[in-house]
Design an enzyme around this catalytic site. Structure first.
Site: not given
Length: 504
Positions: A198, A214, A216, A221, A339, A393, A397-398, A480
């Site tokens: 993603r 970024e 992923n 998710s 990253k 950063k 992740e998360g 989001r």
């Protein structure tokens, strides 16, 4: 980190239920009573009139008087409150009927016993606008980023060298690199390579540029949730669109869940063992099951240090990498998503290491935001002077890990004083400033009006067996949305909400 097995994966419930407010019992309807200019509380009342078409939208003029009803487009705060009441009702019913639900942590044993302590996921009542040209740009980039991840993953020296300083400063990345190094030593070949990725973007308001946040490569998710959210908005607009001046067909169709499942199924087929199963590596409260041939190991965990509380989890991760199972992602794909690698790829001349086509290189580079290593003293100086223009950063992740504003300045000054290689655990990124839009947000049954910014992710699927590319597709999306004054955007932690897009 624990392992569960099974041949069938369910990524989400495809929402197909159609309904209209007037079909429900007249004894219940959600209405809103304003508690401030920005917040309303959902309560129950008896409706006097449930006809949608008889309700008008009034827009206040500058002198406070009402004008004639006109299309709302995206002035969502100016929708007539009675119409909002009906939309809220329909949206909450849709969320309940179509599984847009999550365990409520405030309820004891929530999430462990089905049907106990469930609440709707936080969501935006109506979709934010996005120019169709930028949407197409993001979708067109998906196959290119798939190829980029795959090509970078095959360059073991590039990964090891690019992350060499990070390895000294970040224990978690160091452990991942150790596993990767062992695979290089034994010349482990991943003939079948599966990626469920993603790529996240924001549209910078000042430059009107689509910029990547970024890429992923592990535990991407919201593929299932994104599909249900899309159907919620399309359903709402199919009933209220004429009234709001909006067209439900401008909310793009989303098939991320089925495309992810299809990619897994095709990878399973390529493995060519009908007795083999797919296992899903998840976080706590699952049981470990062994004794069967494993075709695919799909990681929904393993991307954060807390997933490795002891050496046994690291041994398990190494064992999985050494196995013949298809890893999603394999250790190389996992490392490409860090990253630091994102920052390295943004350097002048690096993309040319992996692509020859100048047009493809230009398309990828156009989407890169400013990315810098902390060993760039000039950029660090600028970030200390104007921290509001940057994001710091770590290699995590998360969500919830980024550093902003005064905290960013203080962390940079602290790292300068320490004078060690701890700065290698971080990168600096240009802060992107999307346009604010008016939104109506739903969380725990409460309605909240705010101005928001949105980040949207394009899912993609990639599968190759040796030199044959079997799948390389853009595969749906998720959005989001968060209040414009919030730095963090995590949905479950309480910052943002799930959303879709309305193409303009």
């Amino acid at each position: 980190m624990v392992v569960g097995s099974g041949c069938l994966l369910q990524f989400g419930i495809t929402a197909t239920t159609q309904f209209c407010t007037k079909t429900f019992p007249s004894s219940l309807i959600f209405s809103t009573s304003s508690t401030s200019s920005h917040r309303s509380l959902v309560s129950l009342s008896v409706p006097k009139n449930m006809s949608h078409q008889s309700q008008l939208l009034s827009l206040s003029s500058t002198n406070g008087s009402s004008s004639l009803a006109v299309p709302i487009f995206h002035n969502y705060h100016q929708i007539d409150e009675k119409v909002v009441q009906d939309i809220v009702y329909d949206a909450l019913v849709f969320a309940t009927l179509n599984g847009l639900l999550v365990g409520d942590k405030s309820v004891e044993r929530s999430g462990r016993v089905p049907g106990i302590g469930l609440v709707h996921l936080p969501f935006s009542l109506l979709p934010p606008p996005l120019p169709q040209t930028h949407w197409k740009q993001a979708c067109d980039l998906a196959p290119l980023f798939n190829e980029l991840v795959d090509r970078v993953s095959l360059d073991g020296n590039f990964l090891q060298q690019s992350l060499s300083r990070t390895k000294k400063a970040d224990e978690f990345t160091s452990r991942l690199l150790d596993i990767h190094s062992k695979m290089l030593e034994i010349n482990k070949k991943e003939e079948i390579r599966l990626g469920l990725f993603r790529s996240d973007y924001m549209l910078d308001e000042k430059t009107k540029s689509l910029l990547q946040i970024e890429m992923n490569t592990i535990s991407t998710s919201f593929s299932g949730v994104g599909c249900v959210m899309t159907e919620l908005h399309r359903n709402i607009l199919s009933h209220y669109g004429k009234l709001l001046g909006l067209d439900s067909k401008r909310v793009p169709v989303n098939t991320a869940d089925s495309q992810y499942a299809e990619a897994l199924a095709k990878a399973w087929s390529e493995y060519n063992n009908p007795r083999a199963v797919i296992i899903v590596v998840v976080q706590d409260e699952e049981r470990n099951m062994n004794g069967q041939a494993i075709a695919i190991v799909y990681f929904r965990a393993g991307y954060t240090p807390v997933d490795y509380p002891s050496e046994s989890e690291w041994r398990a991760r190494l064992l999985i990498e050494q196995s013949s199972a298809i890893k999603c992602p394999n250790i190389s794909y996992h490392l490409v998503g860090t990253k630091k690698i994102q920052q390295e790829l943004a350097k002048p001349g690096v993309l040319e290491r992996f692509f020859e086509n100048k047009e493809d290189i230009a398309k990828l580079r156009k989407s890169f935001a400013g990315l810098w290593s902390l060993d760039d003293s000039d950029i660090v100086k600028q970030a200390i002077e104007k921290p509001e223009l940057f994001v710091m950063k770590p290699q995590r992740e998360g969500g919830g890990n980024n550093i902003y504003g005064d905290d960013l300045r203080e962390n940079l000054l602290k790292l300068q004083k320490v004078g060690s290689q701890e700065d290698a655990a971080y990168i600096l990124m240009q802060r992107i400033f999307p346009a604010n839009t008016a939104a109506i947000l739903m969380r725990n049954g409460f309605l909240h009006k705010d101005h928001v910014i949105s980040e949207f992710g394009i899912f993609s699927t990639y599968l190759r067996n040796k030199d044959k590319v079997i799948v390389n597709n853009e595969s749906g999306y998720m959005v989001r949305t968060k209040p414009s004054l919030s730095d963090e955007g995590g949905v479950l932690p309480g910052y943002g909400v799930i959303d879709s897009v309305y193409l303009t």
